[in-house]
Design a protein around this motif. Structure first.
Motif, mmCIF file in Angstrom:
data_model
loop_
_atom_site.group_PDB
_atom_site.id
_atom_site.type_symbol
_atom_site.label_atom_id
_atom_site.label_comp_id
_atom_site.label_asym_id
_atom_site.label_seq_id
_atom_site.Cartn_x
_atom_site.Cartn_y
_atom_site.Cartn_z
ATOM 1 N N GLU A 1 0.828 -1.205 0.000
ATOM 2 C CA GLU A 1 0.000 0.000 0.000
ATOM 3 C C GLU A 1 0.865 1.259 0.000
ATOM 4 O O GLU A 1 0.577 2.236 -0.691
ATOM 5 N N SER A 2 1.958 1.217 0.779
ATOM 6 C CA SER A 2 2.891 2.350 0.814
ATOM 7 C C SER A 2 3.460 2.636 -0.570
ATOM 8 O O SER A 2 3.568 3.793 -1.000
ATOM 9 N N ASN A 3 3.820 1.587 -1.294
ATOM 10 C CA ASN A 3 4.393 1.755 -2.634
ATOM 11 C C ASN A 3 3.387 2.367 -3.608
ATOM 12 O O ASN A 3 3.757 3.118 -4.510
ATOM 13 N N LYS A 4 2.102 2.028 -3.429
ATOM 14 C CA LYS A 4 1.072 2.623 -4.283
ATOM 15 C C LYS A 4 1.006 4.134 -4.081
ATOM 16 O O LYS A 4 0.901 4.899 -5.047
ATOM 17 N N ILE A 5 1.069 4.565 -2.815
ATOM 18 C CA ILE A 5 1.053 6.006 -2.529
ATOM 19 C C ILE A 5 2.312 6.662 -3.075
ATOM 20 O O ILE A 5 2.274 7.766 -3.628
ATOM 21 N N ALA A 6 3.448 5.973 -2.936
ATOM 22 C CA ALA A 6 4.715 6.511 -3.443
ATOM 23 C C ALA A 6 4.654 6.712 -4.952
ATOM 24 O O ALA A 6 5.128 7.734 -5.482
ATOM 25 N N GLU A 7 4.071 5.762 -5.667
ATOM 26 C CA GLU A 7 3.942 5.888 -7.119
ATOM 27 C C GLU A 7 3.030 7.048 -7.491
ATOM 28 O O GLU A 7 3.254 7.738 -8.499
ATOM 29 N N GLU A 8 2.002 7.273 -6.676
ATOM 30 C CA GLU A 8 1.117 8.420 -6.910
ATOM 31 C C GLU A 8 1.891 9.732 -6.786
ATOM 32 O O GLU A 8 1.718 10.654 -7.599
ATOM 33 N N ILE A 9 2.773 9.805 -5.784
ATOM 34 C CA ILE A 9 3.605 11.004 -5.594
ATOM 35 C C ILE A 9 4.512 11.223 -6.799
ATOM 36 O O ILE A 9 4.632 12.332 -7.333
ATOM 37 N N LYS A 10 5.151 10.158 -7.256
ATOM 38 C CA LYS A 10 6.062 10.271 -8.397
ATOM 39 C C LYS A 10 5.328 10.749 -9.649
ATOM 40 O O LYS A 10 5.857 11.577 -10.408
ATOM 41 N N GLN A 11 4.126 10.253 -9.856
ATOM 42 C CA GLN A 11 3.346 10.660 -11.023
ATOM 43 C C GLN A 11 2.941 12.123 -10.913
ATOM 44 O O GLN A 11 2.981 12.868 -11.907
ATOM 45 N N GLN A 12 2.560 12.556 -9.737
ATOM 46 C CA GLN A 12 2.193 13.961 -9.545
ATOM 47 C C GLN A 12 3.387 14.878 -9.799
ATOM 48 O O GLN A 12 3.247 15.938 -10.418
ATOM 49 N N ILE A 13 4.563 14.485 -9.333
ATOM 50 C CA ILE A 13 5.765 15.283 -9.586
ATOM 51 C C ILE A 13 6.063 15.332 -11.080
ATOM 52 O O ILE A 13 6.372 16.388 -11.638
ATOM 53 N N ALA A 14 5.947 14.189 -11.747
ATOM 54 C CA ALA A 14 6.184 14.138 -13.199
ATOM 55 C C ALA A 14 5.210 15.034 -13.953
ATOM 56 O O ALA A 14 5.557 15.622 -14.982
ATOM 57 N N ASN A 15 3.995 15.172 -13.423
ATOM 58 C CA ASN A 15 2.974 16.016 -14.056
ATOM 59 C C ASN A 15 3.048 17.475 -13.627
ATOM 60 O O ASN A 15 2.237 18.289 -14.064
ATOM 61 N N GLY A 16 4.016 17.805 -12.769
ATOM 62 C CA GLY A 16 4.137 19.185 -12.294
ATOM 63 C C GLY A 16 3.107 19.555 -11.244
ATOM 64 O O GLY A 16 2.912 20.740 -10.960
ATOM 65 N N GLN A 17 2.461 18.564 -10.629
ATOM 66 C CA GLN A 17 1.453 18.824 -9.594
ATOM 67 C C GLN A 17 2.139 18.854 -8.227
ATOM 68 O O GLN A 17 1.946 17.979 -7.391
ATOM 69 N N TYR A 18 2.965 19.884 -8.005
ATOM 70 C CA TYR A 18 3.832 19.899 -6.833
ATOM 71 C C TYR A 18 3.064 20.091 -5.527
ATOM 72 O O TYR A 18 3.385 19.467 -4.513
ATOM 73 N N ASN A 19 2.050 20.938 -5.530
ATOM 74 C CA ASN A 19 1.246 21.099 -4.318
ATOM 75 C C ASN A 19 0.529 19.805 -3.973
ATOM 76 O O ASN A 19 0.503 19.373 -2.816
ATOM 77 N N ASP A 20 -0.061 19.165 -4.968
ATOM 78 C CA ASP A 20 -0.761 17.902 -4.733
ATOM 79 C C ASP A 20 0.206 16.841 -4.203
ATOM 80 O O ASP A 20 -0.127 16.078 -3.286
ATOM 81 N N SER A 21 1.395 16.789 -4.770
ATOM 82 C CA SER A 21 2.363 15.771 -4.349
ATOM 83 C C SER A 21 2.804 15.985 -2.905
ATOM 84 O O SER A 21 3.082 15.025 -2.181
ATOM 85 N N ALA A 22 2.864 17.256 -2.462
ATOM 86 C CA ALA A 22 3.253 17.536 -1.081
ATOM 87 C C ALA A 22 2.234 16.967 -0.107
ATOM 88 O O ALA A 22 2.590 16.384 0.923
ATOM 89 N N TYR A 23 0.968 17.103 -0.421
ATOM 90 C CA TYR A 23 -0.069 16.598 0.476
ATOM 91 C C TYR A 23 -0.192 15.082 0.383
ATOM 92 O O TYR A 23 -0.517 14.417 1.375
ATOM 93 N N THR A 24 0.085 14.512 -0.790
ATOM 94 C CA THR A 24 0.114 13.054 -0.896
ATOM 95 C C THR A 24 1.286 12.506 -0.096
ATOM 96 O O THR A 24 1.191 11.445 0.534
ATOM 97 N N TRP A 25 2.395 13.224 -0.108
ATOM 98 C CA TRP A 25 3.541 12.848 0.724
ATOM 99 C C TRP A 25 3.144 12.856 2.201
ATOM 100 O O TRP A 25 3.521 11.968 2.967
ATOM 101 N N GLY A 26 2.357 13.832 2.607
ATOM 102 C CA GLY A 26 1.860 13.863 3.978
ATOM 103 C C GLY A 26 1.003 12.646 4.295
ATOM 104 O O GLY A 26 1.091 12.063 5.381
#
Length: 434
Positions: free
Chosen positions: A218-243
């Motif tokens: 489950e942790s890896n799934k969230i991590a992949e979501e963060i990586k995809q958001q960063i790749a898409n330039g969704q930096y604010n979204d990725s920060a909260y997903t990191w949280g």
């Protein structure tokens, strides 16, 4: 850009309405061993600095005496306070001499960077920086005003040493300094940058945890979501997903300490101040809370800075309080928080600037494995040769012969230190030891 809370905004407006912005440029001790002051880096934007001169300083010999510019993380955490009194300065947070002060090896320059951090302040909230590059521009302006025309300072090579988010500042300001020197706009000798447990590539720090197989999936799934958001330039979204990832790891690991994975949060009073925050709704503010926590059970860093230190300095404007604007600093930089700075490190290496990377092996938030991963993304022409050489073991003293304290791998201008037994800041079981 994340907007500040209504309460913070009101507090800021009340502060500005009461301020008398009479700013004294500089002061210091009678013996010249310390200097401090303000530089107006932009109209109504004031950056505070504090220089210590080493009693061991000598200009004799083949190697000039260095100056270390310390950059704290956060963003919004105070180098003048945290780096100075909690990590490498001449006195600890109890104002007692520190045995392991870096002043034994270099002059120390602490800066409250970016503006709004610590004793630095802006007279209008809109003047807070919104990017690492803007912060680098301000810091380069400060260095121009301190170094240009001061031949004594110019003789000492400047090394930028940073921790955590400060590593992103170090990479960007390192480039700005190099360019300013080349353009003849800045007169100083640039020694290089050191990136300690640095937040250079956030996506490379999301694949580590203290979990079993089921939770790791489950942790890896969230991590992949963060990586995809960063790749898409969704930096604010990725920060909260990191949280959300941090919350998940905490819940499944019995509250691991993100700053030392050998500990639980409850074992570390600094980390505990973070994890007990209601709901941990905003991970960036939680990180700021961590960095601004008590240095020990009986020392409140805010009381220290707004009390004895403020009284010593004597030039802090009457209605400026240490740390008053730090949360706003973090909010204004929220869109840059998850942006990588690997490209900037690559450029520094290609310009033949010395780049030192050091990492505490038990750090979790900026884990050594993540640091190794982003280094492998460098396009630097020396990377293949760097990878092919062996590490050298490091020892602290002859009395500890055979006890490995770290490893070093060095090729040309890239140097990587693995520090055993250390976390994000230090190993507190050996804190303040030689």
């Amino acid at each position: 850009m994340a907007t500040s809370s209504p309460l913070l905004h009101i507090q800021f407006l009340l502060l500005c309405s009461a301020l008398h912005f009479t700013v004294l440029a500089a002061s210091g001790t009678a013996d010249g061993s310390e200097e401090w002051g303000y530089v107006q880096v932009r109209p109504k934007a004031h950056m505070f600095w504090w220089l210590y001169r080493s009693a061991q300083r000598t200009d004799a010999g083949p190697t000039p005496w260095p100056t270390v510019l310390w950059l704290q993380g956060g963003p919004g955490s105070s180098g003048v306070a945290m780096g100075n009194f909690e990590e490498v300065g001449p006195l600890d947070a109890n104002l007692k001499p520190r045995k392991s002060t870096w002043l034994q090896k270099a002059d120390l320059l602490f800066v409250d960077n970016p503006v709004g951090t610590g004793f630095s302040f802006v007279e209008d909230e809109s003047l807070l920086v919104k990017s690492d590059v803007a912060a680098a521009t301000d810091l380069t302006t400060l260095l121009k005003k301190l170094y240009n025309g001061n031949e004594a300072w110019q003789k000492s090579p400047l090394f930028i040493v940073a921790e955590s988010y400060g590593g992103k500042f170090a990479a960007t300001v390192g480039l700005a300094i190099h360019k300013a020197i080349k353009a003849g706009e800045l007169k100083l000798k640039f020694g290089g940058v050191a990136l300690g447990d640095s937040w250079i590539s956030p996506e490379d720090y999301v694949d580590i945890s203290r979990l079993d197989g089921k939770s790791a999936e489950e942790s890896n799934k969230i991590a992949e979501e963060i990586k995809q958001q960063i790749a898409n330039g969704q930096y604010n979204d990725s920060a909260y997903t990191w949280g959300r990832l941090e919350d998940f790891i905490s819940s499944k690991s019995n509250d691991v300490d993100f700053y030392n994975f050998l500990l639980d949060s409850a074992s570390d009073p600094l980390s505990l101040a973070t994890t007990t925050e209601v709901g941990r709704k905003q991970v960036m503010k939680a990180y700021t809370t961590y960095l601004s926590s008590k240095a020990s059970a009986d020392v409140d860093i805010s009381s220290l800075m707004n009390g004895p230190i403020r009284n010593k300095l004597k030039i802090i404007p009457r209605n400026v309080s240490w740390g008053e604007q730090s949360d706003l600093v973090f909010n204004y930089l929220s869109n840059d928080f998850m942006k990588p700075r690997i490209k900037e490190v690559d450029e520094l290496l290609s310009l033949e600037v010395n780049v030192t990377v050091y990492n505490g092996q038990v750090d979790l938030i900026c884990a050594t494995k993540g640091t190794e991963a982003w280094i492998q993304k460098l396009k630097w022409e020396g990377l293949k040769s760097f990878n092919n050489i062996d590490r050298t073991p490091l020892y602290c003293s002859s009395e500890e012969a055979g006890l490995t304290r770290g490893f070093l791998k060095s090729y040309k201008n890239l140097h990587f230190y693995w520090i055993l037994g250390a976390g994000h800041f230090d190993d507190r079981t050996r804190k303040n030891q030689p």
